[in-house]
Design a protein around this motif. Structure first.
Motif, PDB file in Angstrom:
ATOM      1  N   ASP A 319       0.821  -1.213   0.000  1.00  0.00           N
ATOM      2  CA  ASP A 319       0.000   0.000   0.000  1.00  0.00           C
ATOM      3  C   ASP A 319       0.855   1.264   0.000  1.00  0.00           C
ATOM      4  O   ASP A 319       0.505   2.259  -0.648  1.00  0.00           O
ATOM      5  CB  ASP A 319      -0.922   0.000   1.222  1.00  0.00           C
ATOM      6  N   GLN A 320       1.965   1.247   0.749  1.00  0.00           N
ATOM      7  CA  GLN A 320       2.762   2.465   0.886  1.00  0.00           C
ATOM      8  C   GLN A 320       3.304   2.940  -0.456  1.00  0.00           C
ATOM      9  O   GLN A 320       3.296   4.134  -0.767  1.00  0.00           O
ATOM     10  CB  GLN A 320       3.944   2.241   1.845  1.00  0.00           C
ATOM     11  N   ARG A 346       2.130  -1.329 -11.237  1.00  0.00           N
ATOM     12  CA  ARG A 346       1.290  -0.489 -10.379  1.00  0.00           C
ATOM     13  C   ARG A 346       0.202  -1.338  -9.734  1.00  0.00           C
ATOM     14  O   ARG A 346      -0.333  -2.258 -10.344  1.00  0.00           O
ATOM     15  CB  ARG A 346       0.637   0.623 -11.198  1.00  0.00           C
ATOM     16  N   LYS A 347      -0.121  -1.012  -8.498  1.00  0.00           N
ATOM     17  CA  LYS A 347      -1.179  -1.723  -7.795  1.00  0.00           C
ATOM     18  C   LYS A 347      -2.529  -1.343  -8.384  1.00  0.00           C
ATOM     19  O   LYS A 347      -2.783  -0.182  -8.719  1.00  0.00           O
ATOM     20  CB  LYS A 347      -1.139  -1.356  -6.309  1.00  0.00           C
ATOM     21  N   THR A 348      -3.412  -2.322  -8.542  1.00  0.00           N
ATOM     22  CA  THR A 348      -4.771  -2.073  -9.020  1.00  0.00           C
ATOM     23  C   THR A 348      -5.743  -2.190  -7.862  1.00  0.00           C
ATOM     24  O   THR A 348      -5.436  -2.764  -6.818  1.00  0.00           O
ATOM     25  CB  THR A 348      -5.173  -3.083 -10.112  1.00  0.00           C
ATOM     26  N   VAL A 349      -6.935  -1.642  -8.058  1.00  0.00           N
ATOM     27  CA  VAL A 349      -7.952  -1.724  -7.008  1.00  0.00           C
ATOM     28  C   VAL A 349      -8.404  -3.163  -6.805  1.00  0.00           C
ATOM     29  O   VAL A 349      -8.682  -3.605  -5.703  1.00  0.00           O
ATOM     30  CB  VAL A 349      -9.161  -0.830  -7.367  1.00  0.00           C
ATOM     31  N   ASN A 350      -8.426  -3.921  -7.887  1.00  0.00           N
ATOM     32  CA  ASN A 350      -8.946  -5.287  -7.868  1.00  0.00           C
ATOM     33  C   ASN A 350      -7.790  -6.290  -7.837  1.00  0.00           C
ATOM     34  O   ASN A 350      -6.976  -6.335  -8.754  1.00  0.00           O
ATOM     35  CB  ASN A 350      -9.811  -5.515  -9.113  1.00  0.00           C
ATOM     36  N   GLN A 351      -7.720  -7.089  -6.776  1.00  0.00           N
ATOM     37  CA  GLN A 351      -6.674  -8.099  -6.648  1.00  0.00           C
ATOM     38  C   GLN A 351      -6.746  -9.116  -7.782  1.00  0.00           C
ATOM     39  O   GLN A 351      -5.721  -9.600  -8.278  1.00  0.00           O
ATOM     40  CB  GLN A 351      -6.816  -8.813  -5.294  1.00  0.00           C
ATOM     41  N   LEU A 352      -7.955  -9.440  -8.224  1.00  0.00           N
ATOM     42  CA  LEU A 352      -8.120 -10.408  -9.311  1.00  0.00           C
ATOM     43  C   LEU A 352      -7.482  -9.893 -10.597  1.00  0.00           C
ATOM     44  O   LEU A 352      -6.894 -10.661 -11.364  1.00  0.00           O
ATOM     45  CB  LEU A 352      -9.608 -10.694  -9.530  1.00  0.00           C
ATOM     46  N   TYR A 432      10.309 -10.114  -2.957  1.00  0.00           N
ATOM     47  CA  TYR A 432      11.526  -9.474  -3.434  1.00  0.00           C
ATOM     48  C   TYR A 432      11.207  -8.429  -4.505  1.00  0.00           C
ATOM     49  O   TYR A 432      11.831  -7.350  -4.556  1.00  0.00           O
ATOM     50  CB  TYR A 432      12.471 -10.536  -3.999  1.00  0.00           C
ATOM     51  N   ALA A 433      10.213  -8.728  -5.347  1.00  0.00           N
ATOM     52  CA  ALA A 433       9.883  -7.830  -6.464  1.00  0.00           C
ATOM     53  C   ALA A 433       9.360  -6.481  -5.995  1.00  0.00           C
ATOM     54  O   ALA A 433       9.426  -5.490  -6.736  1.00  0.00           O
ATOM     55  CB  ALA A 433       8.853  -8.499  -7.382  1.00  0.00           C
ATOM     56  N   LEU A 434       8.833  -6.412  -4.771  1.00  0.00           N
ATOM     57  CA  LEU A 434       8.333  -5.142  -4.260  1.00  0.00           C
ATOM     58  C   LEU A 434       9.453  -4.120  -4.054  1.00  0.00           C
ATOM     59  O   LEU A 434       9.192  -2.914  -3.999  1.00  0.00           O
ATOM     60  CB  LEU A 434       7.591  -5.364  -2.932  1.00  0.00           C
ATOM     61  N   GLY A 435      10.699  -4.591  -3.937  1.00  0.00           N
ATOM     62  CA  GLY A 435      11.806  -3.679  -3.666  1.00  0.00           C
ATOM     63  C   GLY A 435      12.691  -3.388  -4.852  1.00  0.00           C
ATOM     64  O   GLY A 435      13.723  -2.718  -4.700  1.00  0.00           O
TER      65      GLY A 435
END
Length: 448
Positions: A319-320, A346-352, A432-435
């Motif tokens: 989220d951050q 990029r993060k999406t609103v829908n996890q699916l 790991y991919a988040l960083g």
């Protein structure tokens, strides 16, 4: 509303290459009510077509944020871009496959009429009326017998034929409670204030001490009771309570009409028995459903061959940073690793939607490796069903499902199977991919 307006209001542009979609005139943004841009067009802005916002099958993020307000820019960046380069097309948002039919149009019109009436009613509602809506919503969701729901409906409408109501309507009989003989028998008295009812509640396996102040009004008591739905096992406790109410009503009728009296503990036992029976019925239904899914999974697994590459996927959101990390792990049939990828997006609103994006990227990576036969393991039954049936729940997912099915045609064999167990290797890679700030890959040269 005429048919032309209905179709126009329910149609959106599904973005392919973006060439046929006018940014400022067409209905192309799924999150907006009519699909049109609401941002004020910047001065000296010359871009007209969606294709000008795209480069290399990706959105030109800085340009999008410069052109639109932040809310609309975020909505645009969540629209998947087709990698097949297809032309833009029209998509009917009220069907799973995006195709308009008379049946789907009729249903959309009916839903619109109902929603309009609900909005009008909502505007005129008081806060008490709003609580009634919550009552009906949860009452019909309860896992209790239909006759008990009907009984509860009567209680909430004040239609249960207790002595005071019968006397008031017919001026016959005695309005006094036949159990204690002390007060008029109202719904509230029969359930909560009668000494016979209080004996039952004292033996109940659950207590609602915080609701004692509400026992003078059944509707207020029920509304307060529904607050328990947010706690652990709250819904089950409410269902048991409803069964106790039902047994209290049955006991009241037994002494009213047959002069029979049951011990309070037997009433509780009977309520517990019917509550447990209903739970068992629900559990059996869930087991049957799980068995059906498992059977499909086993059939898919049996189809796997020794030459097929097994691909597993994991996604993690942060989220951050507003990022999603994708972990892709490829192995042989006997679980020897072949390749792995750490990707970010990029993060999406829908996890699916994030999961579908990861599946698409995994297939693209497999194609680059020139593998001929692959099996993609998917943890979501909903996504697996969409891929197999080529139907999506919305316009965004429709683009991804189309891409996935177009990509699978590039292999000699590309199949999908349900795999509910998360692979620890994939999870580690997605973490790991988040960083990272650049996609990374690892290839095992012995298996290439």
């Amino acid at each position: 509303m005429n048919a032309r307006d209905l179709v126009q209001n329910g149609t959106r542009k599904k973005i392919g290459n973006g060439k046929a979609t006018n940014i400022w005139r067409d209905n192309w943004i799924p999150g907006n009510r009519d699909g049109k841009v609401t941002s004020v067009r910047p001065l000296n802005c010359k871009i007209k077509r969606v294709e000008e916002l795209i480069c290399g099958f990706r959105w030109r993020i800085p340009l999008v944020f410069r052109t639109f307000n932040r809310k609309e820019a975020e909505e645009i960046l969540e629209i998947p871009i087709s990698i097949s380069g297809k032309d833009d097309s029209n998509y009917w948002i009220h069907s799973g496959n995006g195709i308009y039919t008379v049946n789907s149009g009729y249903k959309a019109l009916c839903r619109g009429t109902v929603q309009y009436k609900e909005r009008r009613e909502k505007e005129a509602e008081t806060s008490i009326a709003s609580s009634y809506e919550k009552q009906w919503k949860w009452m019909w969701r309860l896992n209790v017998k239909s006759k008990i729901k009907h009984f509860l409906w009567k209680c909430l409408h004040g239609l249960l034929p207790v002595n005071s109501l019968v006397f008031k309507r017919t001026h016959k009989g005695d309005p006094i409670c036949g159990g204690c003989g002390e007060q008029e028998e109202s719904i509230e008295h029969m359930f909560f204030q009668c000494s016979k009812a209080q004996e039952v509640w004292k033996m109940a396996p659950l207590q609602w001490d915080g609701l004692r102040e509400q026992t003078g009004n059944f509707q207020a008591w029920w509304t307060a009771l529904l607050e328990a739905t947010c706690r652990t096992e709250g819904k089950e406790h409410i269902e048991l309570t409803v069964n106790i109410l039902w047994q209290l009503w049955k006991r009241r009728n037994e002494w009213q009409f047959n002069a029979k009296h049951r011990h309070p503990w037997k009433i509780i036992q009977k309520a517990l028995q019917e509550w447990q029976e209903q739970k068992d019925v629900q559990s059996k239904q869930e087991i049957v459903s799980e068995d059906a899914v498992r059977a499909d999974e086993e059939v898919d697994q049996e189809e796997a061959g020794w030459n097929e590459i097994q691909i597993r996927i994991s996604t993690k959101e942060q989220d951050q940073s507003n990022r999603v990390g994708m972990g892709i792990f490829a192995s042989t049939f006997n679980n020897h690793w072949v390749a792995a990828w750490a990707l970010f997006d990029r993060k999406t609103v829908n996890q699916l939607q994030s999961t579908a994006e990861a599946v698409k990227m995994a297939i693209i990576k497999a194609r680059h490796q020139q593998w001929k036969e692959i099996v993609v393991h998917i943890t979501s039954p909903q996504l697996l069903k969409m891929i197999k049936e080529r139907k999506a729940k919305d316009i965004k997912m429709a683009t991804l499902i189309d891409d996935i099915n177009d990509l699978r045609s590039l292999f000699q064999k590309c199949s999908f199977c349900l795999d509910r167990s998360l692979d620890s290797r994939c999870e580690a890679i997605s973490d790991y991919a988040l960083g990272i700030f650049q996609d990374e890959e690892w290839i095992n040269p012995q298996c290439v």
